[in-house]
Design a protein around this motif. Structure first.
Motif, mmCIF file in Angstrom:
data_model
loop_
_atom_site.group_PDB
_atom_site.id
_atom_site.type_symbol
_atom_site.label_atom_id
_atom_site.label_comp_id
_atom_site.label_asym_id
_atom_site.label_seq_id
_atom_site.Cartn_x
_atom_site.Cartn_y
_atom_site.Cartn_z
ATOM 1 N N SER A 1 -4.610 2.582 5.920
ATOM 2 C CA SER A 1 -5.324 3.229 4.819
ATOM 3 C C SER A 1 -5.160 2.464 3.517
ATOM 4 O O SER A 1 -6.059 1.730 3.097
ATOM 5 C CB SER A 1 -4.851 4.676 4.662
ATOM 6 N N TRP A 2 -4.008 2.578 2.899
ATOM 7 C CA TRP A 2 -3.833 2.044 1.555
ATOM 8 C C TRP A 2 -4.009 0.541 1.469
ATOM 9 O O TRP A 2 -4.801 0.029 0.656
ATOM 10 C CB TRP A 2 -2.453 2.423 1.024
ATOM 11 N N THR A 3 -3.243 -0.202 2.253
ATOM 12 C CA THR A 3 -3.247 -1.659 2.094
ATOM 13 C C THR A 3 -4.605 -2.251 2.410
ATOM 14 O O THR A 3 -5.154 -3.029 1.626
ATOM 15 C CB THR A 3 -2.165 -2.291 2.993
ATOM 16 N N ARG A 4 -5.168 -1.891 3.549
ATOM 17 C CA ARG A 4 -6.456 -2.460 3.938
ATOM 18 C C ARG A 4 -7.565 -2.060 2.978
ATOM 19 O O ARG A 4 -8.380 -2.895 2.569
ATOM 20 C CB ARG A 4 -6.810 -2.036 5.366
ATOM 21 N N VAL B 1 -11.448 -3.200 -1.281
ATOM 22 C CA VAL B 1 -12.180 -2.730 -2.461
ATOM 23 C C VAL B 1 -11.934 -3.638 -3.657
ATOM 24 O O VAL B 1 -12.871 -3.981 -4.392
ATOM 25 C CB VAL B 1 -11.795 -1.278 -2.788
ATOM 26 N N PHE B 2 -10.689 -4.074 -3.859
ATOM 27 C CA PHE B 2 -10.410 -4.961 -4.989
ATOM 28 C C PHE B 2 -11.086 -6.316 -4.779
ATOM 29 O O PHE B 2 -11.543 -6.942 -5.743
ATOM 30 C CB PHE B 2 -8.905 -5.131 -5.176
ATOM 31 N N GLY C 1 2.772 9.625 -4.768
ATOM 32 C CA GLY C 1 2.805 10.879 -4.030
ATOM 33 C C GLY C 1 1.932 10.853 -2.800
ATOM 34 O O GLY C 1 2.177 11.595 -1.835
ATOM 35 N N GLN C 2 0.906 9.971 -2.806
ATOM 36 C CA GLN C 2 0.021 9.867 -1.657
ATOM 37 C C GLN C 2 0.492 8.823 -0.655
ATOM 38 O O GLN C 2 0.385 9.014 0.546
ATOM 39 C CB GLN C 2 -1.400 9.556 -2.125
ATOM 40 N N TRP C 3 1.001 7.686 -1.146
ATOM 41 C CA TRP C 3 1.365 6.640 -0.188
ATOM 42 C C TRP C 3 2.840 6.655 0.197
ATOM 43 O O TRP C 3 3.221 6.125 1.250
ATOM 44 C CB TRP C 3 0.983 5.248 -0.689
ATOM 45 N N THR D 1 -5.967 7.064 -6.199
ATOM 46 C CA THR D 1 -5.931 7.792 -4.938
ATOM 47 C C THR D 1 -6.946 7.162 -3.983
ATOM 48 O O THR D 1 -7.799 6.358 -4.387
ATOM 49 C CB THR D 1 -6.303 9.262 -5.154
ATOM 50 N N LEU D 2 -6.872 7.549 -2.715
ATOM 51 C CA LEU D 2 -7.870 7.054 -1.759
ATOM 52 C C LEU D 2 -9.285 7.450 -2.164
ATOM 53 O O LEU D 2 -10.200 6.615 -2.072
ATOM 54 C CB LEU D 2 -7.543 7.547 -0.350
#
Length: 261
Positions: free
Chosen positions: A86-89, A94-95, A73-75, A33-34
């Motif tokens: 949000s998700w991709t960036r 972070v990775f 469920g979130q993305w 999750t975020l």
């Protein structure tokens, strides 16, 4: 210490020269999750300043899953712009932060490592698995593509042909195949032994000169950068409403009426 919501979905524990990041969202197979990405970011920030830490271990407290990937469920409901913002960036950032930690990192994989879960393991320097582990980038089966560096890191590890086999077919491979292809460095016979073996490897690395280990890691990784931001940006831009407006206005020979995202 805990670095996520209550109850914590991600934990960081430091024991002398070895730090352990544990995924702890067992009820959802550690689906990311975020808040978990934010917690991982915070853990990496702390480890970057932890000069006494020489090795980082990434594991799971779920008996059958390392990580089932990003929580769809979130993305799933997000628009392309929201997905990028949000998700991709965040996932990429972070990775990348995990991958470029000064300290070497070891992923202890048992059970499934799928989608973002495999990409998380790929961001580590070494991967050790138990025989029941499985690995896949299944995004194409839900109309998506790996979004957190998986295509690039996987290709560098196992080559383009094998990477295409996994990505284009959403093919899942077992631990023996992952070892043969170089996706993991070792397969350990049982889950309890996996933890012991990863700790042994971490101790081996921790006993080496830390400056030499960290410099060697950076030298090896010099050619490992270059995720195609241009290609990703081009694909995203084409999916946004302003791209359609630009095309339509060009055909109609009128000024474009672009809107804010």
């Amino acid at each position: 210490m805990s670095l996520s919501q209550d109850p914590p979905a991600l934990r960081l524990h430091v024991d002398g020269p070895i730090a352990r990041i544990t995924l702890a969202r067992a009820d959802k197979l550690n689906a990311l999750t975020l808040p978990m990405l934010q917690a991982l970011d915070a853990a990496c920030e702390q480890l970057e300043r932890a000069h006494g830490v020489r090795v980082v271990v990434l594991d799971s407290d779920h008996p059958q899953a390392f990580c089932a990937g990003a929580d769809i469920g979130q993305w799933g409901p997000l628009t392309p712009a929201q997905m990028w913002r949000s998700w991709t960036r965040m996932g990429h950032r972070v990775f990348h932060r995990l991958a470029t930690l000064p300290q070497p990192s070891i992923a202890a994989v048992h059970g499934m490592a799928l989608g973002g879960g495999l990409e998380l393991a790929l961001a580590c320097d070494l991967r050790v698995a138990e025989p029941g582990s499985s690995f896949a980038l299944p995004e194409a089966s839900v109309g998506a593509v790996p979004g957190w560096g998986g295509t690039q890191r996987l290709t560098r590890l196992i080559g383009p042909g094998r990477a295409k086999h996994m990505v284009l077919r959403s093919a899942r491979i077992d631990a023996a195949t992952a070892l043969d292809w170089g996706l993991v460095q070792e397969v350990v016979e049982a889950a309890p032994l996996l933890s012991a073996r990863v700790h042994e490897l971490a101790q081996e690395v921790a006993q080496r000169a830390p400056e030499a280990v960290q410099l060697a890691k950076q030298l090896i990784d010099i050619e490992a950068g270059g995720l195609s931001a241009e290609t990703m940006a081009a694909g995203l831009a084409q999916a946004l409403p302003n791209a359609r407006e630009g095309t339509e206005s060009f055909k109609a020979k009128r000024p474009a009426r672009f809107t804010d995202l």
